[in-house]
Scaffold this motif. Structure first.
Motif, short mmCIF file in Angstrom:
data_model
loop_
_atom_site.label_atom_id
_atom_site.label_comp_id
_atom_site.label_asym_id
_atom_site.label_seq_id
_atom_site.Cartn_x
_atom_site.Cartn_y
_atom_site.Cartn_z
N GLU A 134 -11.10 12.80 7.30
CA GLU A 134 -12.29 12.03 6.95
C GLU A 134 -12.16 11.44 5.54
O GLU A 134 -12.55 10.29 5.29
N ALA A 135 -11.58 12.22 4.62
CA ALA A 135 -11.37 11.72 3.25
C ALA A 135 -10.40 10.54 3.25
O ALA A 135 -10.60 9.56 2.52
N LEU A 136 -9.37 10.62 4.08
CA LEU A 136 -8.41 9.52 4.19
C LEU A 136 -9.09 8.27 4.74
O LEU A 136 -8.77 7.15 4.33
N MET A 137 -10.03 8.47 5.65
CA MET A 137 -10.75 7.33 6.23
C MET A 137 -11.62 6.60 5.20
O MET A 137 -12.00 5.46 5.40
N GLN A 138 -11.90 7.27 4.09
CA GLN A 138 -12.72 6.65 3.03
C GLN A 138 -11.87 6.04 1.93
O GLN A 138 -12.40 5.46 0.99
N ASP A 139 -10.54 6.17 2.04
CA ASP A 139 -9.63 5.71 0.98
C ASP A 139 -9.25 4.25 1.21
O ASP A 139 -8.48 3.92 2.12
N ALA A 140 -9.75 3.37 0.36
CA ALA A 140 -9.50 1.93 0.52
C ALA A 140 -8.06 1.55 0.19
O ALA A 140 -7.64 0.43 0.48
N ILE B 27 -5.35 2.71 1.50
CA ILE B 27 -4.47 2.79 2.66
C ILE B 27 -5.08 2.02 3.83
O ILE B 27 -6.17 1.48 3.72
N VAL B 28 -4.38 2.02 4.96
CA VAL B 28 -4.92 1.44 6.19
C VAL B 28 -5.81 2.50 6.83
O VAL B 28 -5.33 3.56 7.23
N ARG B 29 -7.10 2.20 6.90
CA ARG B 29 -8.04 3.20 7.40
C ARG B 29 -8.23 3.05 8.91
O ARG B 29 -9.10 2.32 9.38
N ASN B 30 -7.37 3.72 9.64
CA ASN B 30 -7.40 3.68 11.09
C ASN B 30 -7.27 5.12 11.58
O ASN B 30 -6.22 5.75 11.38
N LYS C 84 0.81 -1.21 0.00
CA LYS C 84 0.00 0.00 0.00
C LYS C 84 0.86 1.28 0.00
O LYS C 84 0.32 2.38 0.02
N ARG C 85 2.18 1.11 -0.02
CA ARG C 85 3.07 2.28 0.17
C ARG C 85 2.84 3.37 -0.87
O ARG C 85 2.80 4.55 -0.52
N GLU C 86 2.70 3.00 -2.13
CA GLU C 86 2.50 4.02 -3.16
C GLU C 86 1.17 4.74 -2.97
O GLU C 86 1.08 5.96 -3.20
N ALA C 87 0.15 4.03 -2.55
CA ALA C 87 -1.15 4.66 -2.26
C ALA C 87 -1.02 5.62 -1.08
O ALA C 87 -1.56 6.73 -1.09
#
Length: 198
Positions: free
Chosen positions: A82-88, A90-93, A57-60
């Motif tokens: 919040e936008a990052l939390m919706q990005d599949a 990456i690790v959404r934590n 997932k590093r490039e994402a």
């Protein structure tokens, strides 16, 4: 000699991405302030997961986190988080994302008022890597007294997700310690890089 014939640490297995990371990055002394921030944050995101998961997932991560530019991450708004939390990709934590923001602010503080992030970290090992000579994976600790000291210092400065185990993994990845097994073809190469002061 073909890459597959080389002796290496057992942990990357045969995954091409993992093997390339082992052969080209892991254990190479890293002294760039921004790159060190990126590696520490990614090690924090790894907590509870495998490193290959983060590597894939590093490039994402790099794309969504503005190339891991602390100056930008330190200013992330709740809307951006919040936008990052919706990005599949990456690790959404949320705690880890918030931790990356807090660590970016701590990084900026060190860069503006202290010795700089690289200088701060490398001073713990007197500017040169610790060259361990481990023969088996069982010889390698999960944390050390030094990683506990560094973790305590970073936490006192506002860094998040930087416990002693995460910090030791970070030290291995950034070449602060050379933990390639002695039979691994990268042990001598990384030891040499440490001596040249790269």
């Amino acid at each position: 000699m073909s890459p597959s014939a080389l002796k290496r640490c057992p942990w990357p297995g045969t995954d091409p991405l993992y093997v390339a990371y082992h052969d080209e990055e892991w254990g190479v002394p890293e002294r760039d302030d921004r790159a060190l921030y990126e590696k520490l944050v990614l090690d924090g995101f790894q907590a509870g997961l495998s490193w290959i998961t983060i590597l894939r997932k590093r490039e994402a991560f790099r794309s969504t986190f503005d190339g891991f530019a602390p100056e930008k991450i330190a200013r992330y708004s709740p809307k951006k988080v919040e936008a990052l939390m919706q990005d599949a990709g990456i690790v959404r934590n949320r705690m880890k994302i918030d931790g990356a923001v807090a660590s970016a602010r701590a990084w900026l503080e060190i860069m503006e008022t202290g010795p700089g992030f690289s200088a701060l970290l490398w001073d713990f090992v007197e500017g040169k890597p610790i060259d361990n000579r481990n023969c088996a994976m069982s010889d390698i600790p999960a944390e050390t007294e030094l990683s506990r000291r560094i973790a305590k210092d970073l936490k006192s400065r506002g860094f998040k997700f930087c416990g002693p185990t995460i910090v030791y993994a970070f030290m291995q990845a950034t070449g602060m310690v050379n933990d390639h097994l002695t039979a691994c073809h990268r042990h001598a190469a990384c030891a040499k890089l440490g001596k040249t002061g790269r």
